[in-house]
Every structure is written in structure tokens, then in C-alpha cells.
Design a protein around this motif. Structure first.
Motif, PDB file in Angstrom:
ATOM      1  N   GLN A 239       2.597   0.517  -2.519  1.00 36.15           N
ATOM      2  CA  GLN A 239       2.533  -0.941  -2.367  1.00 36.15           C
ATOM      3  C   GLN A 239       1.122  -1.402  -2.072  1.00 36.15           C
ATOM      4  OE1 GLN A 239       5.280  -2.787   0.286  1.00 36.15           O
ATOM      5  NE2 GLN A 239       7.027  -1.644  -0.506  1.00 36.15           N
ATOM      6  N   ILE A 240       0.452  -0.631  -1.213  1.00 38.15           N
ATOM      7  CA  ILE A 240      -0.899  -1.064  -0.835  1.00 38.15           C
ATOM      8  C   ILE A 240      -1.919  -0.669  -1.890  1.00 38.15           C
ATOM      9  CG2 ILE A 240      -2.745  -0.717   0.836  1.00 38.15           C
ATOM     10  CD1 ILE A 240      -0.721  -0.776   2.979  1.00 38.15           C
TER      11      ILE A 240
ATOM     12  N   GLY B 160      -1.494  -0.220  -4.938  1.00 36.12           N
ATOM     13  CA  GLY B 160      -1.321  -1.040  -6.144  1.00 36.12           C
ATOM     14  C   GLY B 160      -2.183  -2.282  -6.085  1.00 36.12           C
ATOM     15  N   ALA B 161      -2.364  -2.816  -4.884  1.00 39.75           N
ATOM     16  CA  ALA B 161      -3.171  -4.019  -4.754  1.00 39.75           C
ATOM     17  C   ALA B 161      -4.624  -3.688  -4.429  1.00 39.75           C
ATOM     18  CB  ALA B 161      -2.598  -4.914  -3.660  1.00 39.75           C
TER      19      ALA B 161
END
Lengths: 567, 653
Positions: A54-55, A57-58
Motif C-alpha cells: 500500500q505504501i 505503491g504510492a
């Protein structure tokens, strides 16, 4: 009213944006915290993969999270069945690709992909090559991707010809591509590996000519593009010179042996080893540099015990063996002689043509003609001018000396930003020419007066020089490397801008030092002269320090052995 | 159906050519109620594209010179005492001197019809269809490089299409039609080839075989739907006004484009490629090193010629071709710059004209590829339709095959107040936009129109063969004698979706001095050779062979002053038909100028709002920010720029 759209006002939009950002930040922080907690607790399972993805990916530049992921994957490797692992790897590759889409220049992402691929039992290299091609399609100069491509090509043993063709296709699209040219310079020598063809790393002439044509196309199309000129320089350049001992000198008076090397080295325990054989038997000696600093240096010397210099034998043979460099040199000191030496001549070795190669001069000649043609069209192109100068040096440094100086003048005018660099380069070339001339004349006297020199280099080549004239130049210092001039007796350096005499140190034979009309301010600048045992004449006239009150007394105290000090 | 039309609008647009369609879209976008009508059964007017059979029907109209005499029309009864009527033309007089030549062998099946061209055919075929052929007979793969957004492409216009059809064909329908289209074709093959073999799709294969590709007329007819033949031949400058408008308004999402792949020159009887981009010059094998430098140097200068006035001031009075001779350029470079890059006239263009044109060319270079031009897939005729679609999205109402009989003018105010349509319905409006060709001879009696000479050719190979047979080329053939004008040749390959595989569609354009055939035939003869079967057997012909040719003249109504038209009300605005130029700037300029008159102070085609920011009528409060479970950016971001027409210039390294 039909068709009329109502749109949020900019304040409403800004507010919505703010809320969204706040939300994102909250999620980001909580996910980060959760990951670190799990890591600390040793819970390296799929949930960590999910959270880090999640992290990352950004923000794919969060390196710690990549490490975390690697730990998880290593852990899972031991727990999962091959089928489950395959699915995991597939997901990981897909995830990496999505990260690359977010930021195709993330070190962390590319590195993680390397790591993953090198762990796989049967990596699919074809797919990786295809991935590289896709990313280079978007940005042909993405050096991260080029790096990865080289890694993949090496792992998959892609034929060099195919990779060369690939660089072809990208250069065709846009030749302003350092990565692509660079890759060529790596591939070509490997592709044309011919052990019996002269010095290592050179290309066969037909290949060389083809590459020269290609790169000429580039700089005639856009002479301001540096990438092509750099490649051109590589094409004409040559491999690093082989390690060698250039000169060996033995002096009976000083009981000292000096050696000069082809590159700076550091001698000592744990470093390079030099072996000295005197009359066939090894002799343990203490090596030091002429300036006494014992830093990497091209010249090293050692004191010799009286036994190895006695005059009873008709001659003594000295041989220095440079272990790592796989080189050695021998010299003989005859009975009744003060000194003996053995050296390579600069002109034999083409010592000074290292910028450009000793390729067949026809190739260089035609390159020179093309460049001159281009220079006529583009009189202000600095790359072209510089290349002309380098080509002239490679062809015949003495023959082209006058022309070279003219080109330097033009070059300085069109590129004033680099005037100082150009002055230094010019000084270097002039000094090289002077050394060549001196060697042709077979003398140990070197005249470098009135040459506009700004810097002194190649001093290790002057090991045997006894008289050196540096007057009327623009030198600001006599650099430490000057200490290599072990035979120097007379040094003239009048009318320069010298502020420091650091290099005039430990010169065993120096008798006269003439430094009139310079910028010596303080008597302390003369401190190093005390280490020259035979100095008897020192001319300091026209230096600022001469104005000081009581200077003669100060100097007499500082240099008691110098009998004549002119102020 | 016509009775359903509302009786009042803000803007009525008559004609669906490019400028009219842009105005319609702009007005609709800024909230005007728009009625957009066209008396023809297809979109675009003289800007339209046709399938092969569509083109044949279009030709028939002009060849028959339909003499429908209209006796005293019924609408006159509707005109009140204080009104007067300005009758509109019932017949299109913009096309003249139509001549058709067929060189491909015509002997076989005389009765072949275009696959799926007609509704009846379509119906009968689909009834036979079922899924028999669907899988075994695979469709030939289209060019892989095309991005496929088939649902966005408006259905092809055929003369038989529903006259009342609005452009708001919803996506599903469009797809269906596409698929039917495909099915039809496979089916046609399957049925005709049933006895021989099931697995060999004939047409495609024979076309691809190098072995004497015998393309017959019946094949052209049969594959007629593969053709999209433009009446006007234009390209889009990558930084031209139309591209900027397409991007700004987001209309670009309705179309796809291909880069022109090469610029050609015709010099000393030979066709050669013009190196114009940096990469071209670098890769060129025909230029010497010195020529490369000279060309690059000159082009670099042209990019910023305004900053170096001393370089050209002295030559301002000269023609550009004279000026080029004073530069350090070899004759071939002069030719390239004059004819293929600046594309200016040798005899009349001044130095400044030439420099300006060269700069414009170079400015457009590299935005989307190595040439400055784009071509819309499926033909130039797509573009008016894209804007019509935008107009319809914002509520504009469309009526094709719907003619307007007259404009009704109030005698006192001299303002136009309404139209009366073919059904006699009176429709009120504030503004009336009328395309030039709709005006009667009375209105245009004082105007001397210029003409455009056009030729459309179907050939069997490219004018310059290279490794790839999918090249899109533009070639300028300089004027052969003084007084005539240069001929612009645009050659389209099958991947532009304008012609069948194995053929090329070639458009020739120039300003007329005589009839189209007289103007263009010399150039056609220089570049092509007629198709005859005997020749093929003996020698390998170098020139491409002509399969089919059409010549016609089209009226050029651009640059005509409004004052030249008789009896115009101040709220009646005129749009011109296509001009002879290569770009579309003229249409966009016209549209924007007229829009500013109708809606002063309104933004011209602003981008549609972000879907997230739209507040639906009745929503009292703004919607809650959507809860996203992931912090990954969602894909439904702003519809900034379409992936096909974005700004590809990205910084790198």
C-alpha cells in the motif's frame, strides 16, 4: 437550463482535496506503524506484504519497506509450497511493475527486481528484456532501466550483437543518449575480442571506421550534443597503459635509489610491494616518496646501505621488481661513476598520447580533416575545436605545435568559462612537447621559459634533469611533485606568480634557486628550502617579502647553510 | 418525427462541416440550445468521408445533375405580412467536373456489392449468418500499433443510414454495428467460398501475396467498407489550432490519430524522402556530412529567425526561393526546404512567408513523432462528427437529411427570426449559422468563387517503396509551369483505416486553374501508371499502378467577405466550405470568431468539468468524499488528456 453543468467552486474543490489528503496521510501513517510493529514482533507474513504494498505503491522510495519485503519473502520461501511460491513471485513481479509505472526512476524498485530475479530458479529473462524495452520506449534515457537491462542481458547471456542492435535502434530514434553510446563502448570490445590484435581493448579498423562514421553523423547533425563527442573520444582513445617502471636512478653520493612508475602507487605493508635486488640478492629497504609524505606517488625512493655501493666491485646491478604491476627494471652503477640510470624514452613509449590512440594515422588524419571541415561550418563549436587539438596531439605533437596553440586561443575565446582549464591543458601539452624535444637533444637541461604555463605536470618524467628554467610563466606554485627532480642543480623560476615553494624540498643536489619577481610574502614560505642540503644561492629579489624590515637576518637564521641570499 | 422538434432554439446551425460543427459544439457547451441540421444524409458536407459504395452514390448525385424543379413552395403561405423569406438553395452546386476512371479489371461478378453496405443486404446476410463462420474464419489482424477504442468511433456513414439518426448513437449500438460489420464480411466470404475451402479468407490473402496481386474492381467493391474516402484532403499540424482545440475541449477522446510517417519530395523526376527531423537528418544516407550540417544549421536558424533580423532583412523583398539560393544550401536542400518543408510557392512566396512556414513546420515537429502532421484514423470526416458528438453530449439536437426551406426575416428589425424546414415547421431562434453552399444563387450572385481541384486514386503500391508498407506520406509536386500551382499529394496506407489491405488511397489537391482532371492528370501520369494486366506479366513496373481514379472540382468559399453576400441579416452568420490549405486553422478561426460574436465573453470550448466536481441538479449538498480503502491513487482521476493526444514532451534524465 438545459445542458448547463453545475460545478463545484474552487473553494469546495480545495476543501475536498484537503480532506482527501488528510485521509491519505492518516492511512499512510497507520500502515507504516503497523508494519514496524509487525517487523519488531517478527511477524513476517503476507499481511506485511499487503501493508508495504500500500505504501510502496504510492511511494516506492521508502527503502526500509523494500528490505522488510525481502525479509518476508525469504521467510515465506522456507514455508510455502513451490506452487504457492510461484504465485507469490508472480504477484511480486506484477506489483514491481506497477511501482515502476508510478516512478520509473526509483532505485529501490529496480534493485528489488534485481534481487527477486536473481533468486528465482528459472527466471523468465525474455519477459524482463521486454519490460526494459517497454520502459525505454517511454524514456530512452532512463539510466535505471539501462542498468537493469545490462543486468538482465548479462544474466540471460543475450548475444552482444543483439544488444548492439538494440542500442542502434535507440540511437536512431534519438542520438542524445549517453546510456546507449556507453553501452556500445562496453559491447564493442567484447564483440571484437581479438587477443592477438595489438594493445588490449582496441577495435578492428573496419569496426572503428563504421563507428566513426556513425558518430560523425551525430556531430554533424548536432555539434552541440555532448554525448556524441564523448563517444568519439572513447573511440579514439586507448586502453590504460600497461603498468611499467619508467626510470631507475642510483646515486652514489646520496646513497639513494629512485624509481618512477607509470601510475601513482602506494608502497608499504598491505599495499604494493617493491622488491629490490642488488647484485642478484634481495635487499630490504625502506621506501618513501620524495616529498616525505608517503602518499600515492609516481616516484619512490630508498636509501642504500654503504655495502651495496662500495667501489671495490667493477659494477653494481640494481633491479626493482614491482610485484603487482608485473614489471621490473634494472640499472648498473659502474665503478668510479657517481650515478647510474636506466629509463624508457618518452618518445618511444608515446607516453603523452594517452588522450588519443596510436591508431593508424590515416584514420586519425581523416578524422582531423572531417573535424576541420565541421569547424569551418561551426567556427565556435568548442567540442570540435577540442577534438581537433586532441587529434593533432595524437598525430604529431611537435609538428602541430604552432597550429595547436592557435586553436587553443580560439577555443579560449569561444569558451571563456573554461579558460583556466584550457590554460592548464595547454601547459600540459607544451610541457610534453618540451620533454620530447629535450629527449631528442639527449640533454638533461629543460627550458620552459616564456611559455605561459599555468601548471606543472609530468614532473616524474624529469627525474634526471639537472637544469630547469621556468622563468616568465604564470605559475602560482612550485608543487610538491617537484621534489621528484632528484638530480636538479639549478632551478630558475623568475617572473612568475609563485606564492609557495612547497615543492622545493629534499632536493639533494639543488645549488641555485632563482625566484626573482614572484609573490612570496612571508619568510615562512621558504621553510622547505632548509631541507635542500647543497643550496648555496638564493635570489629573492622583487618579492614582497624583501620589503620587510630585518628580512636578511631572518633569512640567515632560517637558512643558515645558504651562503648567498639576494633580497 | 419532425413534429417532435422543439419550436425554439438559441442557435440553429445549417450544415455539418467542420466549422459549423465546432460552433455547434462550442455553443452547446456554453449552454445554448442548439439545433444542428444538414440536408444531406451524412455528416460533414464537403468535409465528409465515404466508404467506396458511399462515394459511388455521392458521385451519382452529381453526375445525374438532378433537375428537380421546385414549383411554388407551400411554405410561402406561412410568411406573415411583416416578414420576408430568404429561400435557401435546394441543390448543391459546389462540386463540378466529376470524372471517374476504372483501371482495375471489371469483368468478374458485376453484381458484387459492398459487404454490409446496405440495410437489406445486411439483413439478409445476418439471417444466414449465425456463428458458423465466426471462429474458423479469423479476421485479419489489424495493425497492431493501433490502439483500439472501437466503442468511441462513430458508426460509419452510408447513404442508406437513417436520416433522422442523432449522433448520440450509444456505445452499445456502435459496437454492435462494428461487429456486424465484421461478421458480415466473414460471412460473405464463408458463403461465397463455401464449396472450395472454409478456412481461407480469400481477399486478404491474395492481397498480401507478392505474386501479382491482382486487385479487381469487384474486390474493391466487396471490401468497400474498408475505405474511408475524404472529399477534402487535409492533415492536422501537431501544434495547429485544431489539435489545440481537440485537446482543450477533450473532444480528442472521440478520435484516434496516426502520425504521418514521412515527408517526400519530387525532384528531377524522382520521389525521395525529405529528412526534416533531427533523427531523420542523423539517419539520412542521401545527405553528405556537410549537407547535414548545413540543413540543420538553416533549420535551427528558422526556428528563431525573428531573433536574427540581420540574417534575412536584406532579402525581405525577394522571394523565398531567391533567398534560399543566398544561403549555404545545396540545390537538393533548397528544394526540400522550399517545396516540402515550407511548402510555399516558388514564384510568389516572400522570404518572410517562407521563414514563417518553415518555423511553423518545425514547431510542430517532434510533438507526436518525427513529422509535424497527424491524420485521423477512419478519415478526416471523423472530425466534424467528433464535435457534433460533443454538441449532442451537451444537449444539442441533430437532424440529418433535414433541409431548411427558408430563413424568415422580420421586415422592421431586419433580423432573422426563424427557419421553415422541409415539413413546413417554423422554428424560432436567435442566431443562424449557415454554410455557404446552402445559400441560393440569388444570395451569392456577386461572388466569384475559387475552385479546388481534387483527385482521388486507389493504387496498388506506394510512390516510394521502403521496408514497411504502412507509410503515410505527404508529397509536394512543384508547379511545372508558371501560373499553375503546386500539387499536394497525400498517400494513405491501409492502417489509417481508409483503404483496403494491399491498396493505397492517394489524394491530390491544388487550387484550380482548369478542371480538376486538366490540372492534376499530368502529375498523376508522372507518378503512376494505369493498371493493365498484360504489363504485369512482362515487366516489373516501377511506378504504382492506378486501379481507380476520380477527379472533381470543389468550390472554395473561404476568405469571402460577408459583404459579398446579398441581403444578410446581422444574426445570420456564414461558414465557408473547406479551403485548399493543408491545415484546418481556417475552420477553427472561423468557428471561434463566430462563437465570440454569438456568445461574447464566453470561453470557447472549455474542457469538460471533472466528473467528481459535477453537482447534479437537485443535490443540495456536495457529495461525501468517497471513502477509499486504499491510499493508492484511483484510476478514475481527472480525464485530463486522452492518451492519444496528450503532450508527450516529457523531461527525461
Amino acid at each position: 437550463m438545459h445542458g448547463r453543468l453545475k460545478v463545484k467552486t474552487s473553494e469546495e474543490q480545495a476543501e475536498a482535496k484537503r480532506l482527501e489528503r488528510e485521509q491519505k496521510l492518516k492511512l499512510y501513517l497507520s500502515a507504516t506503524q503497523a508494519i514496524f510493529q509487525k517487523r519488531q514482533a517478527g511477524e513476517l507474513d503476507e499481511s506485511v506484504l499487503e501493508l508495504t504494498s500500500q505504501i510502496l505503491g504510492a511511494n516506492p522510495d521508502f527503502a526500509t519497506l523494500w528490505n522488510c519485503r525481502r525479509e518476508v519473502l525469504q521467510q515465506l520461501e522456507t514455508q510455502k509450497s513451490p506452487e504457492e511460491l510461484a504465485a507469490l513471485v508472480k504477484a511480486e513481479l506484477g506489483f514491481l511493475e506497477s511501482c515502476l509505472q508510478v516512478n520509473p526512476k526509483s532505485y529501490g524498485t529496480w534493485h528489488h527486481r534485481c534481487w527477486l530475479l536473481s533468486r528465482l530458479p528459472e527466471p523468465n529473462w525474455a519477459r524482463e528484456l521486454e519490460l526494459c524495452a517497454r520502459f525505454l520506449e517511454v524514456d530512452e534515457r532512463n539510466f535505471h532501466c539501462w542498468d537493469y537491462r545490462r543486468f538482465v542481458a548479462a544474466q540471460a547471456a543475450v548475444p552482444h550483437t543483439e544488444e548492439l542492435a538494440f542500442t542502434d535502434s535507440l540511437i536512431t530514434r534519438n542520438f542524445s543518449n549517453y546510456s546507449s553510446w556507453h553501452y556500445r563502448s562496453c559491447l564493442l570490445p567484447q564483440l571484437h575480442l581479438e587477443p592477438d590484435s595489438g594493445p588490449e581493448g582496441r577495435l578492428p579498423e573496419d569496426v572503428l571506421l563504421r563507428e566513426l562514421a556513425l558518430v560523425q553523423n551525430a556531430f554533424f547533425t548536432d555539434p552541440n550534443d555532448q554525448s556524441a563527442w564523448f563517444y568519439h573520444r572513447w573511440l579514439l582513445g586507448r586502453a590504460d597503459p600497461q603498468d611499467a617502471l619508467h626510470c631507475l636512478h642510483v646515486s652514489r653520493d646520496e646513497a639513494c635509489l629512485s624509481v618512477s612508475f607509470s601510475r601513482p602507487l602506494l608502497v608499504g605493508s598491505g599495499m604494493e610491494t617493491l622488491l629490490l635486488m642488488v647484485d642478484g640478492s634481495p635487499l630490504a629497504v625502506e621506501w618513501r616518496t620524495p616529498d616525505g609524505r608517503n602518499r600515492p606517488n609516481r616516484v619512490w625512493l630508498c636509501d642504500l646501505p654503504a655495502a651495496s655501493l662500495n667501489d671495490q666491485l667493477p659494477q653494481h646491478t640494481f633491479c626493482v621488481i614491482w610485484m603487482a604491476g608485473d614489471a621490473q627494471k634494472e640499472c648498473v652503477l659502474l665503478k668510479g661513476r657517481q650515478e647510474g640510470w636506466c629509463r624508457d624514452l618518452a618518445m618511444d613509449e608515446q607516453l603523452f598520447r594517452c588522450e588519443l590512440s596510436v591508431e593508424k594515422s590515416t584514420v586519425l588524419q581523416s578524422e582531423l580533416e572531417s573535424c576541420k571541415e565541421l569547424q569551418e561550418l561551426e567556427p565556435e563549436n568548442k567540442w570540435c575545436l577540442l577534438t581537433i587539438i586532441l587529434l593533432m596531439r595524437a598525430l604529431d605533437p611537435l609538428l602541430y605545435e604552432k597550429e595547436m596553440l592557435q586553436y587553443f586561443q580560439t577555443l579560449k575565446a569561444v569558451d571563456p568559462m573554461r579558460a583556466a582549464y584550457l590554460d592548464d591543458l595547454r601547459s600540459k601539452f607544451l610541457l610534453e612537447n618540451s620533454v620530447l624535444k629535450m629527449e631528442y637533444a639527449e640533454v638533461r637541461v629543460l627550458h620552459l621559459a616564456h611559455k605561459d604555463l599555468t601548471v606543472l605536470c609530468h614532473l616524474e618524467q624529469l627525474l634526471l634533469v639537472t637544469h630547469l628554467d621556468l622563468s616568465h610563466n604564470r605559475l602560482r606554485a612550485l608543487p610538491p611533485a617537484l621534489a621528484a627532480l632528484r638530480c636538479l642543480e639549478v632551478l630558475q623560476a623568475n617572473d612568475n606568480a609563485i606564492e609557495s615553494l612547497d615543492g622545493v624540498t629534499n632536493l639533494p643536489r639543488l645549488q641555485e634557486l632563482l625566484v626573482c619577481g614572484n609573490r612570496l610574502q612571508q619568510p615562512t614560505a621558504l621553510q622547505s628550502l632548509a631541507s635542500c642540503p647543497r643550496l648555496v644561492l638564493l635570489n629573492l629579489q622583487g618579492n614582497p617579502l624583501c620589503q620587510a624590515v630585518g628580512i636578511s637576518e631572518q633569512l640567515a637564521k632560517l637558512l643558515p647553510s645558504v651562503s648567498s641570499i639576494l633580497t | 418525427m419532425a413534429n417532435n422538434l422543439p419550436s425554439e432554439f438559441d442557435v440553429i446551425v445549417i450544415g455539418t462541416g467542420l466549422p459549423e460543427s465546432i460552433i455547434a459544439a462550442a455553443c452547446s457547451r456554453s449552454g445554448q440550445r442548439v439545433l444542428h441540421v444538414d440536408s444531406r444524409s451524412y455528416y460533414g458536407g464537403n468535409w465528409a468521408s465515404f466508404s467506396f459504395s458511399g462515394l459511388l452514390s455521392w458521385l451519382k448525385e452529381y453526375q445525374e445533375s438532378s433537375d428537380t424543379v421546385n414549383e411554388s413552395p407551400a411554405w410561402q403561405e406561412q410568411i406573415l405580412e411583416n416578414e420576408e423569406a430568404i429561400a435557401l438553395s435546394r441543390k448543391d452546386r459546389t462540386i463540378q467536373h466529376v470524372e471517374v476512371f476504372c483501371y482495375a479489371s471489371q469483368d468478374l461478378h458485376e453484381d458484387v456489392e459492398e459487404a454490409g453496405a446496405l440495410q437489406k443486404n445486411h439483413a439478409s446476410v445476418t439471417s444466414v449468418n449465425s456463428t458458423v463462420a465466426a471462429d474458423s474464419v479469423c479476421l485479419p489482424k489489424e495493425d497492431e500499433s493501433l490502439s483500439t477504442v472501437s466503442c468511441e468511433i462513430p458508426a460509419e456513414q452510408t447513404p442508406s443510414s437513417n436520416p433522422e439518426s442523432a449522433p448520440e448513437v450509444n456505445d452499445v449500438e456502435a459496437i454492435e454495428e462494428k461487429e456486424n460489420d465484421c461478421n458480415d464480411k466473414t460471412c460473405m466470404q464463408a458463403t461465397s467460398e463455401k464449396e472450395t475451402s472454409e478456412n481461407v479468407p480469400t481477399a486478404e490473402n491474395t492481397a498480401e501475396q507478392p505474386k501479382k496481386n491482382m486487385i479487381t474492381y469487384s474486390q474493391i467493391v466487396k471490401e468497400g467498407r474498408k475505405f474511408n474516402i475524404d472529399l477534402v484532403s487535409k492533415l492536422l499540424y501537431s501544434r495547429g489550432l485544431l489539435i489545440e482545440l481537440l485537446i482543450k475541449s477533450n473532444v480528442s477522446r472521440y478520435a484516434e490519430f496516426k502520425n504521418i510517417t514521412r515527408i517526400l519530395a519530387f525532384r528531377e523526376g524522382r520521389v525521395e524522402q525529405v529528412p526534416c527531423s533531427r533523427a531523420d537528418v542523423f539517419n539520412s544516407k542521401q545527405l553528405t556530412m556537410v549537407e547535414k550540417r548545413m540543413l540543420m544549421k538553416f533549420l535551427t536558424f528558422c526556428m528563431e529567425y525573428e531573433e536574427h533580423p540581420d540574417e534575412y532583412k536584406a532579402y525581405e523583398e525577394m522571394t523565398f526561393s531567391e533567398y534560399l539560393k543566398t544561403q549555404k544550401l545545396t540545390p537538393n536542400l533548397q528544394h526540400f526546404v522550399l517545396h516540402s518543408i515550407a511548402m510555399t510557392s516558388e514564384a510568389t512566396s516572400t522570404t518572410i512567408d517562407g521563414l514563417k512556414a518553415t518555423k511553423n513546420f518545425l514547431r510542430c515537429l517532434g510533438r507526436y513523432g518525427n513529422t509535424p502532421f497527424l491524420f485521423p484514423l477512419y478519415g478526416q470526416g471523423e472530425l466534424p462528427q467528433c464535435f457534433c458528438r460533443m454538441c449532442a453530449v451537451f444537449g444539442g439536437i441533430y437532424c440529418l437529411h433535414h433541409s431548411v426551406q427558408c430563413l424568415v426575416v422580420d421586415k422592421d428589425s431586419r433580423k432573422c427570426k426563424a427557419i421553415i424546414d422541409q415539413f413546413g415547421q417554423r422554428i424560432i431562434s436567435k442566431h443562424f449559422i449557415v454554410e455557404d453552399s446552402y445559400f441560393s444563387e440569388n444570395t451569392c450572385s456577386n461572388i466569384q468563387y475559387r475552385q479546388i481541384s481534387r483527385a482521388i486514386l486507389i493504387t496498388d503500391r506506394s510512390v516510394l517503396k521502403t521496408d514497411s508498407d504502412q507509410q503515410i506520406s505527404i508529397l509536394t509536386v512543384p508547379a511545372s509551369e508558371p501560373g499553375t500551382s503546386a500539387v499536394r499529394v497525400i498517400e494513405l496506407c491501409s492502417s489509417t483505416m481508409t483503404c483496403m489491405k494491399g491498396t493505397y488511397l492517394v489524394h491530390l489537391t491544388c487550387t484550380s486553374s482548369k478542371t480538376a482532371r486538366e490540372d492534376l492528370e499530368p502529375v498523376v501520369q508522372k507518378l503512376f501508371t494505369p493498371y493493365t494486366e498484360t504489363e504485369i506479366e512482362n515487366e516489373e513496373v516501377e511506378k504504382p499502378r492506378l486501379l481507380w481514379a476520380l477527379y472533381f472540382n470543389m468550390r472554395d468559399s473561404s476568405d469571402i467577405s460577408r459583404n459579398s453576400y446579398n441581403d444578410l441579416s446581422s444574426n445570420v452568420y456564414i461558414c465557408s466550405g473547406p479551403d485548399c490549405g493543408l491545415g484546418n486553422d481556417n475552420a477553427v478561426k472561423q468557428a471561434e470568431a463566430l462563437f465570440q460574436q454569438i456568445c461574447p465573453n464566453e470561453d470557447f470550448c472549455p474542457p469538460p468539468p471533472n466528473p467528481e466536481d459535477i453537482v447534479l441538479d437537485g443535490d443540495s449538498l456536495q457529495p461525501e468524499p468517497s471513502e477509499s480503502s486504499s491510499i493508492l491513487p484511483t484510476n478514475s482521476e481527472t480525464p485530463k488528456e486522452s492518451p492519444y493526444l496528450g503532450n508527450p514532451e516529457e523531461p527525461s534524465e
